[in-house]
Motif scaffolding. Structure first.
Motif, mmCIF file in Angstrom:
data_model
loop_
_atom_site.group_PDB
_atom_site.id
_atom_site.type_symbol
_atom_site.label_atom_id
_atom_site.label_comp_id
_atom_site.label_asym_id
_atom_site.label_seq_id
_atom_site.Cartn_x
_atom_site.Cartn_y
_atom_site.Cartn_z
ATOM 1 N N VAL A 52 0.844 -1.202 0.000
ATOM 2 C CA VAL A 52 0.000 0.000 0.000
ATOM 3 C C VAL A 52 0.873 1.243 0.000
ATOM 4 C CG1 VAL A 52 -1.717 1.319 1.272
ATOM 5 C CG2 VAL A 52 -1.922 -1.173 1.080
ATOM 6 N N ARG A 53 1.930 1.199 0.794
ATOM 7 C CA ARG A 53 2.847 2.342 0.834
ATOM 8 C C ARG A 53 3.487 2.595 -0.528
ATOM 9 N NH1 ARG A 53 0.414 3.397 4.866
ATOM 10 N NH2 ARG A 53 1.080 2.967 7.003
ATOM 11 N N ASN A 54 3.596 1.545 -1.349
ATOM 12 C CA ASN A 54 4.203 1.678 -2.670
ATOM 13 C C ASN A 54 3.180 1.970 -3.756
ATOM 14 O OD1 ASN A 54 6.831 1.231 -1.796
ATOM 15 N ND2 ASN A 54 6.658 -0.993 -1.971
ATOM 16 N N GLY A 55 1.968 2.309 -3.368
ATOM 17 C CA GLY A 55 1.007 2.768 -4.356
ATOM 18 C C GLY A 55 -0.158 1.854 -4.628
ATOM 19 N N GLU A 56 -0.207 0.659 -4.020
ATOM 20 C CA GLU A 56 -1.349 -0.222 -4.237
ATOM 21 C C GLU A 56 -2.566 0.304 -3.468
ATOM 22 O OE1 GLU A 56 -0.667 -4.327 -3.607
ATOM 23 O OE2 GLU A 56 1.005 -4.465 -5.039
ATOM 24 N N VAL A 70 -0.747 16.894 -15.292
ATOM 25 C CA VAL A 70 -1.841 16.169 -15.943
ATOM 26 C C VAL A 70 -2.162 14.933 -15.118
ATOM 27 C CG1 VAL A 70 -2.533 14.897 -17.990
ATOM 28 C CG2 VAL A 70 -1.243 17.016 -18.226
ATOM 29 N N SER A 71 -3.446 14.688 -14.893
ATOM 30 C CA SER A 71 -3.909 13.544 -14.119
ATOM 31 C C SER A 71 -4.013 12.308 -15.010
ATOM 32 C CB SER A 71 -5.284 13.871 -13.512
ATOM 33 O OG SER A 71 -5.937 12.696 -13.100
ATOM 34 N N ALA A 72 -3.901 11.135 -14.370
ATOM 35 C CA ALA A 72 -4.086 9.886 -15.093
ATOM 36 C C ALA A 72 -5.493 9.792 -15.672
ATOM 37 C CB ALA A 72 -3.810 8.702 -14.159
ATOM 38 N N GLU A 109 4.285 8.714 -12.331
ATOM 39 C CA GLU A 109 4.689 7.400 -12.822
ATOM 40 C C GLU A 109 3.481 6.471 -12.970
ATOM 41 O OE1 GLU A 109 8.482 5.717 -11.235
ATOM 42 O OE2 GLU A 109 8.278 7.352 -9.819
ATOM 43 N N SER A 110 2.540 6.562 -12.035
ATOM 44 C CA SER A 110 1.382 5.666 -12.091
ATOM 45 C C SER A 110 0.547 5.930 -13.335
ATOM 46 C CB SER A 110 0.530 5.842 -10.831
ATOM 47 O OG SER A 110 0.070 7.192 -10.727
ATOM 48 N N ALA A 111 0.552 7.166 -13.824
ATOM 49 C CA ALA A 111 -0.223 7.487 -15.024
ATOM 50 C C ALA A 111 0.319 6.785 -16.253
ATOM 51 C CB ALA A 111 -0.237 9.000 -15.248
ATOM 52 N N LEU A 112 1.597 6.418 -16.219
ATOM 53 C CA LEU A 112 2.228 5.795 -17.378
ATOM 54 C C LEU A 112 2.224 4.274 -17.312
ATOM 55 C CD1 LEU A 112 5.320 8.155 -17.707
ATOM 56 C CD2 LEU A 112 3.201 8.242 -19.007
ATOM 57 N N MET A 113 1.740 3.739 -16.207
ATOM 58 C CA MET A 113 1.807 2.292 -16.039
ATOM 59 C C MET A 113 0.877 1.554 -16.993
ATOM 60 S SD MET A 113 4.119 1.456 -13.863
ATOM 61 C CE MET A 113 5.047 2.754 -14.653
ATOM 62 N N ARG A 114 -0.263 2.187 -17.327
ATOM 63 C CA ARG A 114 -1.227 1.526 -18.210
ATOM 64 C C ARG A 114 -0.905 1.856 -19.656
ATOM 65 N NH1 ARG A 114 -7.166 2.314 -15.344
ATOM 66 N NH2 ARG A 114 -6.638 1.390 -13.315
ATOM 67 N N GLY A 144 5.674 18.226 -30.907
ATOM 68 C CA GLY A 144 6.767 18.767 -30.099
ATOM 69 C C GLY A 144 6.433 18.997 -28.647
ATOM 70 N N ILE A 145 5.305 18.464 -28.161
ATOM 71 C CA ILE A 145 4.942 18.645 -26.752
ATOM 72 C C ILE A 145 5.845 17.781 -25.888
ATOM 73 C CG2 ILE A 145 3.124 18.292 -25.040
ATOM 74 C CD1 ILE A 145 1.092 18.989 -27.191
ATOM 75 N N CYS A 146 6.424 18.380 -24.881
ATOM 76 C CA CYS A 146 7.393 17.707 -24.012
ATOM 77 C C CYS A 146 6.673 17.018 -22.857
ATOM 78 C CB CYS A 146 8.399 18.737 -23.494
ATOM 79 S SG CYS A 146 9.570 18.082 -22.293
ATOM 80 N N LEU A 147 7.148 15.820 -22.477
ATOM 81 C CA LEU A 147 6.593 15.100 -21.339
ATOM 82 C C LEU A 147 7.634 15.029 -20.228
ATOM 83 C CD1 LEU A 147 4.758 12.060 -22.993
ATOM 84 C CD2 LEU A 147 3.833 14.296 -22.394
ATOM 85 N N ALA A 148 7.172 15.160 -18.992
ATOM 86 C CA ALA A 148 8.048 15.048 -17.825
ATOM 87 C C ALA A 148 7.400 14.094 -16.835
ATOM 88 C CB ALA A 148 8.284 16.410 -17.170
ATOM 89 N N VAL A 149 8.239 13.296 -16.156
ATOM 90 C CA VAL A 149 7.745 12.402 -15.106
ATOM 91 C C VAL A 149 7.949 13.106 -13.772
ATOM 92 C CG1 VAL A 149 7.997 10.185 -13.985
ATOM 93 C CG2 VAL A 149 8.239 10.360 -16.461
ATOM 94 N N ASP A 150 6.843 13.442 -13.095
ATOM 95 C CA ASP A 150 6.884 14.184 -11.833
ATOM 96 C C ASP A 150 7.086 13.202 -10.675
ATOM 97 O OD1 ASP A 150 4.720 16.716 -10.328
ATOM 98 O OD2 ASP A 150 6.859 16.372 -10.228
#
Length: 923
Positions: free
Chosen positions: A521-525, A763-765, A797-802, A818-824
């Protein structure tokens, strides 16, 4: 000679008195004007002058020497030039004489001389300096090329000198002095001049003295200014490319060379000197004298291949052993080919030498290790395998022996899977599916296999995905027979960790698995809930029917509990008539209540104990993993207390730990209702925080941060209302508003002349799962006239898992525009590196929790260094969040972090305040 004299005469105005002298300086002829003007007395007076002029011209044949003759009322302007043949030898001299007071129109005007020189030199700007007056004429182009108006400078030498860069002035003065002293035929210098904007432009300045006095002083100098700034930029780019090429060859350990057989001229790149172990400041050895660079056998092969290429143009490629001066052997791969002329002759050989020493040594070590591993595998009964994407399967002999199959028998994934039990088959298919899909690089399974002689064995299988050109290609792995280990562990596990009466996990095993679940759970589950059960009226059964009946009742209860929960949930016996149920992935408290009701209903059914029917119930206490119960111990205490509350409430029911959860639910409902009106009431706003480049201090980006203040003046934390917005769907409308407002504000700052690279929006998942989201982003950028290549979307990171088709189409559209993506908050989630390859991520943002603790120990500094190194290895820039001290900033710079963001630079600011901050940065 006639042509030479004609050329010389044409340089004099035709209406002047013209004289022609031979090479010795004797009079040959003259025009009518000369015969009228030149009397014997005048000729005698001019003779010494002409002798001096001839002496000067003999040393400087290109000069025109002037002399002003004064005798009483007579004033003559005399000019002498040499007539030269095609080889530059002096054939004679021409002299022009005229009286300026009598015929002023015969004097060559400054304008005519200027245009004559401009036509001769065809340069950009023209300048003309008179030694008599000290004045300088400058054409308009001289000043316009620097952005100045034509009358910007006074007509003197010092005014232009003041424009020259201070570091260049000594060089300009030296070049001019060498020409004026007669040591150089012309004057030329390249320097920087300050333009009207305060910058510097490169100028090519050339000139020449066109008139000299009899005492060898410059009387008139004419020259040109040419703007060569663009050429200088090209020259700098070429130098930079040369440096990059040298560095690329160094990284690849690849040296290049060329050889001209006709001139024996040979060229080596810098890296070839490194490979050969020779100093780069010396000339490379002659092509036909390189025997000492190779082992004898290698040199003979190279010599023969070079001869063949020189004769036929046929290229060659071979492996050679080079010998450095210190005796070190270097393994290389050499390639060469011939360059032909238009008639087909090989005029030059070119080639490369690739140092593959490390590769050769590694291959040799690998072969040795493979032989060693084969011997170890036979001793430890460890087999190897390889699975191709089409299902082809290769086994080592030891793997055949482990599976009880004759070595060499054809095998495939399909034929061998049927010999595993159903669960093992399913797990193996899923593992292979994940690996070939690219979502997993390595899998380890413990499975059950039935040999042809019907023995059941347990195998530990470890597989690793091998990639070709970055794509999953095949799986290699090991198989180990762990039957004896597994059977022994089963017995130990059963005795140590399971209740001997019910078969349920005992207190020890339940605690261990519960701790693992909490860590997950602490790791995001998703969250979990703990149910504490106590049987009602169990003591009556023991007292009336005996302990044996009581034991059978406990076994029945255990069975019914298993049937009421999912396979992923955990049921354990705490002791006596107390049980624990750990529910995983509890999305809402109501889910835990649903399971509690289901258990109460199941245990309310009568239990047949021999000839007797027992009726029991249970009281259940429910505790949720949250702020009130943050760990297992607190969770157990809360659930136990809630269980007693259930008994006090009448038994055979359930109770949550306390009312705090309901208060939280009520608050959530209130926030959701308020949030649905927040946009319409204009309660939402944005603040902005800049991100600075650690290399040059520029503002690399500005992050837009959402804030909510209600009409009542209460501030809501984004950490509280954003999850609610995601759950109720309001995040889609809010997200579109945030993106539009951020782009509009960025456009406003840009039009004010404020400098920054990009605007960043979180941006939200939930937004990413919206099939219309990517199109909305482009439409919002277009509506607000904000370039898409200056927009950055920050994702978790969780938004990119799926990895869905919607997500891929969105990212393809972003990449194309040319839109740039960043992992927050990188590092706080699952951190599966596979998504960094699959998606067009350009920036990794280190979570502030890591950055702010860097000073507390080497471990966290090592963590941030690892993230920086990982980002750079993947071709990304790394951004540190939460930088608050100069010490942390210094550590990040030392680690090579690219950008930083935090209170050290500024807190998040309102738009106007940030505009002021940006202006201060520019100043």
């Amino acid at each position: 000679m006639d042509s030479a004299f004609l050329n010389s005469l044409l340089l004099h105005p035709s209406r002047r008195a013209l004289l022609v002298l031979d090479a010795a300086g004797k009079f040959v002829t003259g025009n009518d004007r000369a015969r009228d003007l030149l009397t014997p007395a005048l000729e005698a007076a001019l003779r010494p002058v002409m002798v001096d002029a001839i002496a000067q011209i003999a040393r400087y044949p290109g000069r025109q020497v002037h002399h002003e003759h004064r005798a009483g009322d007579l004033a003559l302007d005399c000019a002498m030039r040499a007539a030269l043949d095609e080889d530059g030898r002096i054939l004679g001299y021409t002299v022009s004489l005229f009286n300026p007071s009598e015929e002023p129109e015969l004097a060559e005007s400054p304008s005519r001389a200027r245009w004559r020189f401009a036509l001769e030199n065809a340069q950009d700007g023209l300048w003309d300096w008179s030694g008599d007056t000290g004045r300088v004429y400058r054409s308009a182009r001289c000043l316009s090329m620097l952005g100045y108006p034509p009358d910007y400078l006074p007509d003197n030498l010092d005014s232009w000198r003041d424009l020259v860069h201070p570091d260049d002035r000594p060089r300009v003065a030296d070049a001019l002095s060498l020409h004026l002293d007669g040591q150089r035929e012309g004057y030329q210098s390249v320097y920087r001049a300050r333009d009207a904007s305060g910058g510097w432009r490169w100028i090519l300045d050339r000139g020449r003295v066109i008139e000299w006095t009899l005492d060898r002083k410059p009387r008139r100098v004419i020259g040109t200014h040419t703007d060569i700034t663009e050429y200088k930029l090209i020259e700098q780019q070429l130098r930079e490319r040369e440096v990059l090429m040298n560095q690329a060859q160094h990284v690849a350990r690849l040296g290049s060379w060329s050889w001209d057989p006709d001139t024996d001229a040979i060229w080596w790149s810098d890296e070839l000197f490194v490979i050969a172990g020779l100093p780069a400041d010396q000339a490379p050895p002659p092509f036909r004298g390189q025997r000492h660079l190779y082992e004898p056998e290698s040199y003979e092969r190279l010599k023969e291949a070079s001869r063949r290429t020189l004769a036929t143009g046929e290229p060659y490629e071979m492996e050679l052993v080079m010998l450095r001066p210190d005796g070190e052997r270097r393994f290389t791969k050499a390639r060469g080919e011939g360059m032909r002329t238009a008639d087909g002759r090989v005029q030059r050989l070119v080639g490369v030498i690739h140092d593959i020493t490390e590769q050769v040594v590694a291959e040799r070590n690998s072969r040795w290790r493979n032989d060693l591993l084969n011997r170890i595998a036979a001793m430890g009964r460890i087999g190897g395998f390889e699975i191709m994407a089409d299902g082809q399967l290769q086994w080592t002999d030891e793997n055949y022996r482990i599976h009880g199959i004759e070595p060499g028998t054809p095998v495939s994934v399909a034929t061998t899977l049927s010999n595993y039990d159903e669960l093992s088959q399913q797990r193996m298919r899923e593992a292979m599916g994940r690996m070939f899909a690219g979502s997993s690089e390595e899998e380890t399974l413990e499975v059950t296999y039935f040999t042809p002689d019907e023995r059941r064995i347990w195998l530990r299988i470890t597989g690793r995905m091998e990639k070709v050109d970055g794509q999953p290609h095949h799986i290699t792995g090991l198989t180990q027979d762990i039957t004896e280990e597994h059977e022994a562990n089963e017995q130990i596990e059963q005795l140590a960790h399971y209740d001997t009466l019910t078969g349920l996990p005992n207190r020890f095993l339940f605690r261990r698995r519960a701790l693992d679940a909490i860590a997950s759970v602490r790791n995001g589950e998703p969250p979990l809930a703990l149910l504490f059960l106590d049987l009602d009226r169990f003591k009556n059964v023991n007292d009336t029917l005996g302990h044996e009946a009581g034991d059978r009742l406990l076994q029945e209860v255990a069975g019914r509990l298993r049937q009421c929960v999912r396979g992923s949930d955990l049921v354990g016996r705490l002791g006596g008539d107390e049980f624990l149920v750990l529910l995983r992935e509890v999305g809402r408290p109501e889910d835990a209540a649903y399971v509690a009701r289901k258990i109460i209903a199941a245990l309310s059914q009568p239990v047949l104990l021999g000839e007797h029917e027992a009726h029991v119930g249970c009281s259940i206490g429910i505790a949720l993993l949250n702020e009130g119960s943050p760990d297992l111990e607190a969770l157990l205490r809360s659930a136990d207390t809630a269980m007693y509350a259930a008994k006090d409430a009448g038994r055979n029911t359930f109770q949550f730990y306390n009312d705090s959860f309901y208060e939280k639910v009520q608050r959530r409902v209130t926030l959701e209702q308020e949030l649905r009106q927040a946009l319409a009431r204009h309660e939402l706003s944005l603040v902005y925080q800049p991100t600075l480049s650690l290399r040059d201090g520029r503002v690399a980006g500005i992050e837009a941060l959402l804030r909510w203040r209600t009409t009542a003046g209460d501030s809501r934390s984004p950490a509280e209302f954003i999850p609610i917005a995601e759950e109720c769907g309001e995040i889609l409308a809010i997200g579109r508003w945030v993106l539009g407002e951020a782009c509009r504000q960025a456009r406003e700052w840009h039009e004010q002349g404020l400098v920054f690279d990009r605007i960043a929006v979180n941006v939200s998942a939930v937004q990413l799962r919206d099939s219309q989201f990517a199109t909305d982003v482009l439409e919002i950028c277009a509506r607000n006239r904000w370039p898409t290549d200056r927009l950055e979307l920050e994702l978790t990171e969780s938004a990119l898992m799926r990895d869905t088709d919607v997500l891929r189409r969105a990212f393809d559209l972003f990449s194309a525009n040319g839109i740039c993506l960043a992992v927050d908050d990188f590092g706080t989630g699952f951190s599966n590196l596979a998504y960094l390859h699959r998606f067009p991520v350009r920036h990794l943002k280190i979570d502030r929790s890591f950055v702010q603790q860097m000073g507390e120990g080497a471990r966290l500094r090592g963590l941030t260094q690892a993230v920086v190194s990982l980002g750079h290895a993947l071709g990304m820039e790394v951004v540190a969040e939460g930088v608050e001290t100069e010490a942390i900033l210094a550590m990040l710079r030392e680690q090579g972090c690219d950008q930083a963001q935090g209170y050290l630079f500024t807190r998040p600011l309102e738009p106007a305040a940030l505009g002021t901050w940006l202006r201060a940065q520019a100043g």
